[in-house]
Scaffold this active site. Structure first.
Site: not given
Length: 440
Positions: A161, A291, A297, A304
């Site tokens: 969960h 980025s 970053k 993805e």
């Protein structure tokens, strides 16, 4: 580009200015293989002049080899049987073979669009799944299995969960990923025998009108010998003519693979989140800047991509399912749509799984400090105290540790749990192995 097609292809190009996307190239090339094998078999059966048969065969071989892909301009959203693309192939082969080869009388001898085009779709998918997708899935599963072995003794927090659960090992999680991919490989393999059943020989409605009784078997035998694929007769000619269940089943197997890959990609993204304010349990390879404004970053770009591919495959499956429902009497009229989506799904899964293995899994590293911190920090290890002190007392210890922010062991000592019990019960590796000592 000199146009090799004829009038029927021109009409189809004018009639279907829909997407600008032609039929999948794999289907084009299988149309060539079928036409070449058909001509040579008709020659062997004495139905077609030997010279014409060989000229047609050589011309069709060029189509099968991909030498004339640009000669198939008809939009994929066309007449639902694929008649326009079958006529396109007849005209191009006739043109290459030269006079007096006729596109219908000679190139299309013993055939109909209604049995040839779906056969080409089935075989294009069969070839791509066998030679591209299955090897890619095997590569990914092997990479995950290697990490499972490498990380077998690295304990980490388990999660259910999205909440803290009892510890597991990083190796166990990767073994689970590997098993998902292996199961997907098996599901795809299981669909292949029915995908390999083609309606060739049924001609227009499944009766085999205007074809020699030995034609279909001889063409299948020749194509199997040329490609190494097992190509089978239909379970029933009218079953094969009137529906495309084999394509629906194949797509369903791909959908399950996509669901599995989504789970794996998302778990990698979660574990790699951070590096300081996320979970920070693994380091994915740094492939590019993440980025245009935030220096340093780095994003989980390959997971993805896999998640996006999986979404597309699931969407393709919905359309294939809807297309499969449009079998009316002796013909399904959504075959080009199903061909487009199925071939795209196979290609996307083949390339993305190989990328996931090569650019994410192979170079992945564990963040040992982060993993150890989370494994020690999860209060769910109190579960291992249940056999010693009971669920209610363990729950009270967890509640106090949660409220105070203090370590579980410290609070447990204050509740009278002996040090020997703590050492025995809260051995994280034993807990992860499912072999925590029982009381007594």
């Amino acid at each position: 580009m000199a146009e090799l097609w004829g009038g029927e292809t021109t009409k189809a190009v004018e009639n279907f200015p829909v997407s600008g996307e032609p039929i999948p190239v794999g289907v084009v090339r299988w149309l060539g293989r079928i036409k070449g094998a058909a001509a040579r078999v008709n020659g062997e059966l004495g139905l077609l002049d030997a010279d014409l048969a060989e000229r047609i065969g050589r011309a069709a071989d060029q189509i099968a080899a991909g030498e004339h892909d640009e000669q198939f301009p008809v939009d994929v959203f066309q007449t639902g049987s694929g008649t326009s693309s079958n006529m396109n192939s007849n005209e191009v082969i006739s043109s290459i073979a030269g006079d007096p080869v006729h596109p219908n009388d000679h190139v299309n001898m013993g055939q109909s669009s209604n049995d040839v085009f779906p056969s080409a779709v089935h075989l294009a998918a069969l070839e791509a799944m066998t030679n591209e997708l299955l090897p890619s899935l095997d590569t990914l599963a092997t990479a995950l299995e290697a990490k499972a072995d490498e990380y077998a003794d690295i304990v980490k927090a388990g999660r259910t969960h999205l909440m803290d659960a009892v510890p597991v090992t990083l190796g166990q999680e990767f073994a689970g990923f590997a098993a998902q991919v292996r199961q997907g490989h098996a599901r795809v393999s299981d669909a292949l025998p029915r995908l390999a059943q083609i309606p060739l020989g049924g001609t227009a409605t499944g009766t085999g009108l205007n074809t020699h009784p030995e034609f279909a078997a001889k063409v299948r035998e020749r194509m199997s010998a040329d490609t190494g694929l097992t190509i089978s007769p239909p379970a029933d000619p009218f079953e094969a003519q009137g529906n495309r269940d084999g394509l629906v089943e194949a797509s369903a197997a791909l959908k399950v693979v996509a669901v599995s890959l989504t789970k794996i990609a998302n778990d990698l993204r979660w574990m790699g989140s951070g590096p300081r304010v996320g979970l920070g349990e693994i380091f994915l390879p740094e492939l590019q800047k993440g980025s245009s404004i935030m220096p340093g970053k780095v994003n989980p770009v390959i997971p993805e991509v896999v998640a996006q591919v999986s979404a597309q495959v699931i969407g393709n499956d919905v359309a294939i399912t809807a297309g499969g429902m449009q079998g009316n009497f002796e013909l399904n009229v959504m075959i080009p749509l199903m061909a487009r989506n199925l071939m795209q799904s196979i290609h996307l899964l083949s390339t993305s799984t190989a990328l996931l293995a090569d650019k994410a899994i192979d170079g992945l590293e564990p963040n040992l400090a982060g993993l150890e911190r989370h494994a020690e920090g999860t209060l769910a290890t109190a579960t291992a105290l249940n056999p010693y002190i009971g669920y209610d007392k363990a729950a009270a210890i967890v509640k106090e540790a949660t409220a105070s922010g203090r370590p579980l062991r410290e609070v447990a000592r204050e509740h009278g749990v002996e040090e020997a019990t703590l050492s025995e019960a809260l051995d994280l590796r034993k807990i992860a192995a499912g072999s925590a000592a029982e009381k007594g």
